[in-house]
Design an enzyme around this catalytic site. Structure first.
Site, mmCIF file in Angstrom:
data_model
loop_
_atom_site.group_PDB
_atom_site.id
_atom_site.type_symbol
_atom_site.label_atom_id
_atom_site.label_comp_id
_atom_site.label_asym_id
_atom_site.label_seq_id
_atom_site.Cartn_x
_atom_site.Cartn_y
_atom_site.Cartn_z
ATOM 1 N N ALA A 239 47.359 96.942 22.178
ATOM 2 C CA ALA A 239 48.160 96.072 23.034
ATOM 3 C C ALA A 239 49.656 96.287 22.810
ATOM 4 O O ALA A 239 50.084 97.066 21.945
ATOM 5 C CB ALA A 239 47.779 94.620 22.793
ATOM 6 N N HIS A 240 50.441 95.550 23.578
ATOM 7 C CA HIS A 240 51.892 95.765 23.540
ATOM 8 C C HIS A 240 52.498 95.364 22.196
ATOM 9 O O HIS A 240 52.021 94.471 21.509
ATOM 10 C CB HIS A 240 52.588 95.027 24.696
ATOM 11 C CG HIS A 240 52.488 93.530 24.661
ATOM 12 N ND1 HIS A 240 53.079 92.728 25.603
ATOM 13 C CD2 HIS A 240 51.869 92.679 23.807
ATOM 14 C CE1 HIS A 240 52.842 91.460 25.331
ATOM 15 N NE2 HIS A 240 52.105 91.406 24.249
ATOM 16 N N ASN A 241 53.563 96.093 21.837
ATOM 17 C CA ASN A 241 54.382 95.841 20.636
ATOM 18 C C ASN A 241 53.691 96.196 19.329
ATOM 19 O O ASN A 241 54.241 95.913 18.254
ATOM 20 C CB ASN A 241 54.839 94.385 20.563
ATOM 21 C CG ASN A 241 55.532 93.909 21.813
ATOM 22 O OD1 ASN A 241 56.228 94.673 22.472
ATOM 23 N ND2 ASN A 241 55.337 92.643 22.166
#
Length: 334
Positions: A239-241
């Site tokens: 997922a993001h980050n």
């Protein structure tokens, strides 16, 4: 650092004194001393000049140059306490974040976004991408705006690469999607029109292998990072980050939630779930089917749900089996 405008074309340049015109319906109090243009969005790990910083919690700004940064928060205590020259107190910070980013940048989740492609060797290649002459792009792939692909990279059939920098000697296997929209949402304002804009990228370091049907989401502001020499099996979602350190080895059907920080030399079995916003240290081993819900120290070996030290987990399993056996034996004798 990457040039955001290569991936997300600027739409409007803001000014610290007139930004209130854009978010006037949400401003509670404004305290702006300096007049400066605003070109970008900052994060805690990368505070930039001439930018906006969305402040969700109290932090120490002593080591940052903040004279040309506009801080926006919905926390009145933080607003009153921070010694910053340029700050705005707002209601509904999530909506203000969306409104300002959508005002500043064109991104692929808005109607104005456009790309321009050349059709080469059976794939669509953006005219705004940069691909090494030694890279191989197989059939039915899409390479989007701003993408940089290094030497000796192989992108296999049916893959989509966008909002990403792919370093040398990386292999991306069939049907994978790199750089798609991160899952940013607000439970009080649901639906696609309220999705939080994701204007970061994916950075895949050198000599990484990514299996088939993997998805790696771009960051909200900075990077989703895959460390060098890492090996990802098929059907993995990142997922993001997320920051994934070098030399990771992750088996199939594993999911890593947003903003997880993972050190070097991770070994992870299949079908593992890792909860968001936690930190996993260096040299950690995670058994298959584990659910990791809290921070994990260096050199840990963990298993189970919630994941604990594998020796404790094994002892728990043994004790449970003994208890069941005794209960069954007792029931039979009675």
């Amino acid at each position: 650092d990457f040039n955001r405008s290569n991936f997300f074309p600027p739409k409007n340049i803001l000014n610290s004194e007139i930004i209130g015109d854009v978010i006037q319906d949400y401003i509670i109090h404004s305290d702006i001393t300096n007049n400066f243009e605003i070109f970008d969005i900052s994060s805690l790990s990368n505070i930039k000049s001439n930018s906006i910083f969305f402040l969700y919690r109290e932090i120490d700004f002593d080591n940052f140059e903040t004279d040309s940064v506009l801080f926006i928060t919905n926390n009145e205590k933080i607003f009153r306490s921070i010694k910053i020259k340029n700050k705005i107190l707002v209601k509904k910070l999530h909506l203000v974040n969306n409104l300002l980013i959508n005002h500043m940048f064109v991104h692929e989740d808005c109607l104005e976004y456009k790309d321009d492609f050349d059709y080469k060797n059976g794939s669509y290649i953006s005219k705004f991408s940069s691909i090494s002459d030694t890279a191989i792009i197989q059939k039915n792939c899409t390479i989007g705006r701003g993408v940089m692909i290094g030497e000796n990279v192989i992108v296999k059939h049916n893959s989509v690469i966008k909002n990403a920098i792919i370093c040398d000697n990386t292999i991306i296997s069939e049907n994978s999607s790199i750089g798609s929209t991160g899952f940013g949402f607000d439970l009080e304002n649901m639906g696609s029109v309220n999705i939080s804009p994701q204007i970061g990228i994916v950075y895949i370091d050198k000599n990484v292998f990514i299996g088939s049907n993997c998805t790696i989401d771009r960051a909200k502001i900075d990077y989703t990072y895959i460390g060098k020499n890492s090996m990802l099996d098929n059907l993995i979602h990142i997922a993001h980050n997320v920051f994934l350190g070098s030399n990771a080895c992750i088996a199939g059907q594993t999911g890593i939630s947003g903003s997880v920080k993972i050190g070097e030399n991770l070994v992870c079995g299949g079908q593992v779930g890792i909860a968001g916003h936690i930190t996993i240290g260096n040299n950690v081993k995670i058994a298959a089917k584990s659910g990791v819900t809290k921070n994990i120290k260096d050199n840990s070996v963990i298993a189970g749900f919630p994941a604990i030290d594998i020796k404790l987990w094994r002892q728990t399993i043994i004790n449970e089996r003994k208890n069941r056996h005794q209960q069954n034996t007792g029931s039979s004798s009675s």
